[in-house]
Structure formats: structure tokens, C-alpha cells
Scaffold this motif. Structure first.
Motif, short mmCIF file in Angstrom:
data_model
loop_
_atom_site.label_atom_id
_atom_site.label_comp_id
_atom_site.label_asym_id
_atom_site.label_seq_id
_atom_site.Cartn_x
_atom_site.Cartn_y
_atom_site.Cartn_z
N ASP A 186 5.68 0.15 30.58
CA ASP A 186 5.60 1.61 31.30
C ASP A 186 4.38 1.62 32.21
OD1 ASP A 186 8.17 2.18 30.11
OD2 ASP A 186 7.13 3.55 28.68
N LEU A 187 3.62 0.78 32.22
CA LEU A 187 2.20 0.96 33.01
C LEU A 187 2.21 0.07 34.30
CD1 LEU A 187 -0.31 0.84 30.34
CD2 LEU A 187 0.64 2.76 31.19
N GLU A 188 1.59 0.74 35.25
CA GLU A 188 1.39 -0.21 36.45
C GLU A 188 0.52 -1.19 36.27
OE1 GLU A 188 3.27 -0.02 39.39
OE2 GLU A 188 4.26 1.54 38.59
N PRO A 189 0.34 -2.22 36.91
CA PRO A 189 -0.58 -3.53 36.77
C PRO A 189 -2.23 -2.97 36.72
CG PRO A 189 1.06 -4.35 38.34
CD PRO A 189 1.35 -2.92 38.14
N ASP A 190 -2.64 -2.11 37.58
CA ASP A 190 -3.86 -1.43 37.41
C ASP A 190 -4.07 -0.46 36.04
OD1 ASP A 190 -2.15 0.83 38.57
OD2 ASP A 190 -3.96 1.93 38.95
N ARG B 189 -2.41 -1.31 33.43
CA ARG B 189 -2.69 -2.08 32.08
C ARG B 189 -4.02 -2.63 32.15
NH1 ARG B 189 2.98 -5.43 33.79
NH2 ARG B 189 4.39 -3.73 33.40
N SER B 190 -4.48 -3.11 33.24
CA SER B 190 -5.83 -3.20 33.29
C SER B 190 -6.81 -2.42 32.52
CB SER B 190 -6.42 -3.68 34.83
OG SER B 190 -7.59 -4.15 34.95
N GLN B 191 -6.57 -1.21 33.05
CA GLN B 191 -7.49 0.02 32.45
C GLN B 191 -7.24 -0.04 30.98
OE1 GLN B 191 -9.71 1.85 33.96
NE2 GLN B 191 -9.24 1.33 35.96
N ALA B 192 -6.10 -0.42 30.42
CA ALA B 192 -5.89 -0.42 28.93
C ALA B 192 -6.43 -1.46 28.34
CB ALA B 192 -4.23 -0.36 28.73
N GLY B 193 -7.11 -2.63 29.11
CA GLY B 193 -7.77 -3.56 28.36
C GLY B 193 -7.07 -5.00 28.62
N VAL B 194 -6.12 -4.99 29.28
CA VAL B 194 -5.61 -6.15 29.53
C VAL B 194 -5.84 -6.97 30.73
CG1 VAL B 194 -3.17 -7.68 29.88
CG2 VAL B 194 -3.42 -5.45 28.49
N PHE B 195 -5.94 -8.41 30.46
CA PHE B 195 -6.68 -9.37 31.67
C PHE B 195 -5.72 -10.51 31.66
CE2 PHE B 195 -8.71 -12.93 32.95
CZ PHE B 195 -9.40 -12.74 34.13
N LEU B 196 -5.28 -10.89 32.99
CA LEU B 196 -4.31 -11.80 33.00
C LEU B 196 -5.13 -13.00 33.68
CD1 LEU B 196 -1.58 -13.17 33.06
CD2 LEU B 196 -0.76 -11.88 35.02
N ALA B 197 -5.08 -14.37 33.17
CA ALA B 197 -5.66 -15.37 34.23
C ALA B 197 -4.34 -16.02 34.34
CB ALA B 197 -6.63 -16.10 33.22
N PHE B 198 -4.37 -16.34 35.91
CA PHE B 198 -3.07 -16.94 36.43
C PHE B 198 -3.31 -18.46 36.12
CE2 PHE B 198 -3.31 -12.86 38.31
CZ PHE B 198 -2.08 -12.38 38.14
N GLN B 199 -2.13 -19.10 35.96
CA GLN B 199 -2.09 -20.74 36.28
C GLN B 199 -2.58 -20.99 37.83
OE1 GLN B 199 1.70 -22.58 35.55
NE2 GLN B 199 0.97 -24.50 35.96
N TYR B 200 -2.01 -20.51 38.73
CA TYR B 200 -2.39 -20.54 40.35
C TYR B 200 -2.89 -19.34 40.57
CZ TYR B 200 0.54 -24.65 39.40
OH TYR B 200 1.30 -25.63 38.71
#
Length: 194
Positions: free
Chosen positions: A10-14, A16-27
Motif C-alpha cells: 500500500d506504500l509508495e517507494p519512498d 517503503r524506504s522510510q519504513a526501512g526497506v532497501f532494494l539493491a538492484f541487479q542492474y
């Protein structure tokens, strides 16, 4: 998908980041014209409580310390985000971002993709140091190869086929998969789907 009871979908990407999620991309994406230092300073500031200002000197000290941890030349901070970077430099930059943002959950999508053995060791060492600093941080490491797991020891291994987890266990599951391939798991998934 929930983190600490909060529905992440339900969250926007920013958010999700504020909630403590980090995504490291393959590319990882290139951002010409934006220096790593400016990018990270903006990201760290966005994670501070509203109204709190980031001290530029404290930020510079922490950035320098984190770059040293990842064996990165301090001049790297002035380069444009991923612009003209090698695969290893892009992945180090992602680990640097993770080190600066200190997430609760890091989702690392094929971090080993495009890395030579030296870069793989440096990136793995960085992840291991971050996990030592914060044992409560969770890392979901997505990989197709055992070699990354030679350097980052998993607590749990899950094998996914056709969007479903078909096997779970300890590090031995990855070793079995490396030795035998996906065939057994694909057959089990096909039978379960019938």
C-alpha cells in the motif's frame, strides 16, 4: 507483504524506504549529473525525523568511514551515480547506500551478477560487516549461484520455482541445488501443481 505489521504494497517507494526497506538492484540505474555524495546526503536527510537537519560535517565523516569499509577511494563520492561504472563499482555503490541508510530489511537482487571474484569478496565483506553492526537487520539475498553464499553465510535458503517456494532449509539446500540443479525441484513443482 508486511514489515512489522505494515502493508508494504500500500506504500509508495519512498514510503517503503522510510519504513526501512532497501532494494539493491541487479542492474542499478545510472543518474548522470548527480554525485554519489549529493545523492546519499539527500537520501539520508529524507530518512531523518521531520524538522531535523543533517550536519554536513557529520555526514562527510560517516561517508568517509563507510567508503573505507568498502575499500572505496574517497574520490568515488564525487562521481555521478553509476555513470560509466563497472559492475563491481555499481554493486559497491549499492552496498555503500545500504551502509548509509541502515535499513531494517535489505532485498538484494542478484548482487553477484557481473562481479569478478575480487569485487564479490569486497561486496560480501561489506554486507557481512553491516550484519555484524546490526544483527537485527534482515537481508533477503536473491541469487542463482552458490559462490555468493561462500562469502555471505545464509541462515535460511529457499528455492523458488514458478513463483512458489518449493524447498526450504539451511545452507545445505544451496549446496544440493548447486550439485543437482533445478530439475528435481521443477518436477516436484509440476506434480504439486497437478
Amino acid at each position: 507483504v508486511a514489515l512489522e505489521g505494515e502493508d508494504l504494497l500500500d506504500l509508495e517507494p519512498d514510503e517503503r524506504s522510510q519504513a526501512g526497506v532497501f532494494l539493491a538492484f541487479q542492474y542499478p540505474v545510472e543518474i548522470p549529473g548527480v554525485s554519489i555524495a549529493n545523492f546519499l546526503r539527500t537520501a539520508v536527510q529524507a530518512h531523518l525525523p521531520e524538522g531535523e537537519e543533517l550536519d554536513i560535517f557529520d555526514f562527510a565523516d560517516i561517508l568517509t568511514e563507510r567508503m573505507a569499509m568498502l575499500d572505496m577511494d574517497p574520490a568515488f563520492a564525487e562521481r555521478h551515480v553509476n555513470d560509466g561504472f563497472s559492475g563491481g563499482e555499481k554493486k559497491r555503490n549499492e552496498i555503500l547506500q545500504m551502509a548509509m541508510l541502515k535499513p531494517k530489511l535489505a532485498v538484494m537482487d542478484e548482487t553477484d551478477s557481473g562481479l569478478d571474484i575480487d569485487a564479490l569478496k569486497v561486496v560480501s565483506n561489506g554486507v557481512n560487516k553491516l550484519l555484524e553492526e546490526d544483527p537485527d537487520m534482515a537481508v533477503l539475498l536473491i541469487t542463482h549461484y552458490q559462490r555468493l553464499l561462500d562469502y555471505i553465510k545464509p541462515d535460511f535458503v529457499h528455492v523458488m520455482v514458478d513463483g512458489r517456494i518449493v524447498q526450504s532449509g539451511g545452507p545445505e539446500v544451496a549446496l544440493e541445488l548447486e550439485a543437482d540443479g533445478y530439475k528435481t525441484y521443477e518436477e516436484a513443482s509440476s506434480e504439486a501443481a497437478r
